[in-house]
Design a protein around this motif. Structure first.
Motif, PDB file in Angstrom:
ATOM      1  N   MET A   1      -8.341  -2.672   0.909  1.00  0.00           N
ATOM      2  CA  MET A   1      -7.504  -2.789   2.100  1.00  0.00           C
ATOM      3  C   MET A   1      -8.124  -3.631   3.202  1.00  0.00           C
ATOM      4  O   MET A   1      -7.416  -4.163   4.028  1.00  0.00           O
ATOM      5  CB  MET A   1      -7.183  -1.403   2.662  1.00  0.00           C
TER       6      MET A   1
ATOM      7  N   SER B   1      -3.775   4.416  -0.583  1.00  0.00           N
ATOM      8  CA  SER B   1      -4.468   4.756   0.662  1.00  0.00           C
ATOM      9  C   SER B   1      -5.957   5.017   0.497  1.00  0.00           C
ATOM     10  O   SER B   1      -6.666   5.133   1.483  1.00  0.00           O
ATOM     11  CB  SER B   1      -3.801   5.975   1.317  1.00  0.00           C
TER      12      SER B   1
ATOM     13  N   CYS C   1       0.846  -1.186   0.000  1.00  0.00           N
ATOM     14  CA  CYS C   1       0.000   0.000   0.000  1.00  0.00           C
ATOM     15  C   CYS C   1       0.881   1.234   0.000  1.00  0.00           C
ATOM     16  O   CYS C   1       1.844   1.319   0.758  1.00  0.00           O
ATOM     17  CB  CYS C   1      -0.901   0.008   1.234  1.00  0.00           C
TER      18      CYS C   1
ATOM     19  N   MET D   1      -4.632  -2.466   6.696  1.00  0.00           N
ATOM     20  CA  MET D   1      -3.770  -3.381   5.953  1.00  0.00           C
ATOM     21  C   MET D   1      -3.346  -4.571   6.804  1.00  0.00           C
ATOM     22  O   MET D   1      -3.357  -5.704   6.349  1.00  0.00           O
ATOM     23  CB  MET D   1      -2.519  -2.657   5.458  1.00  0.00           C
TER      24      MET D   1
ATOM     25  N   CYS E   1       3.384  -1.603   3.984  1.00  0.00           N
ATOM     26  CA  CYS E   1       2.981  -0.192   3.992  1.00  0.00           C
ATOM     27  C   CYS E   1       4.195   0.631   3.586  1.00  0.00           C
ATOM     28  O   CYS E   1       5.156   0.770   4.350  1.00  0.00           O
ATOM     29  CB  CYS E   1       2.475   0.219   5.369  1.00  0.00           C
TER      30      CYS E   1
END
Length: 186
Positions: A125, A120, A54, A157, A135
């Motif tokens: 997610m 994001s 992510c 996440m 991340c």
């Protein structure tokens, strides 16, 4: 947690880690669900397993971790041969392609394994079983307290790794921004 400065190969290291986990799920576990069950982790048969990165934005998701994972996969002779073998076999008895790729993700349907690059603002997610959550540039994520807040994104996440217990991996990487940013908190 990988807390290092800019231009230190953080993204490439996480790409290698993501592909290692992919390799293990494809090659070392004849059936990932059985492997996990035999090791005390219950993942319902047929549940998709995800390895996801992510980033702070859609543009960063395409240009950093996602690009590094795809590039490392495409340069790997092992992954090239595996993909060719999947494509030569074609489809599963249910008609699904063994290997399928679309923007931001590739899937090995015979193992219920998806590797994805999210951002994001992604709806993907939450609600998935995640063997590995990465991340990227977590210190650069929003700190407003809203739905795109760094803490919220990290939690969304990584909660998916919990069913995997000690097998689940949580990777956070960033160069620091300030003393109270997310990378320092972690």
């Amino acid at each position: 947690v990988l807390y290092v400065g800019m231009r230190t190969a953080k993204t490439w290291l996480t790409a290698i880690a993501a592909l290692y986990e992919t390799y293990m799920a494809l090659c070392k576990f004849p059936d990932p669900h059985t492997f996990f069950r035999d090791n005390g982790v219950f993942i319902a048969p047929g549940t998709p397993i995800h390895i996801s990165s992510c980033a702070t934005s859609a543009k960063q998701a395409e240009n950093t971790c996602g690009v590094a994972i795809w590039a490392a996969r495409d340069r790997s002779p092992w992954f090239q041969r595996y993909r060719e073998k999947c494509e030569s076999i074609g489809t599963l008895p249910n008609g699904k392609e063994i290997y399928h790729e679309k923007a931001g993700e590739f899937t090995y349907n015979h193992k219920n394994l998806t590797i994805s690059s999210l951002h994001s603002n992604s709806s993907g997610m939450v609600g998935v079983s995640r063997l590995m959550a990465i991340c990227d540039e977590v210190a650069k994520m929003d700190e407003s307290g809203g739905i795109r807040d760094a803490n919220m994104i990290y939690n969304n996440m990584t909660v998916g790794t919990e069913p995997f217990q000690n097998f689940g991996k949580r990777v956070s990487l960033s160069s620091p921004s300030h003393l109270t940013d997310m990378i320092n908190i972690l």
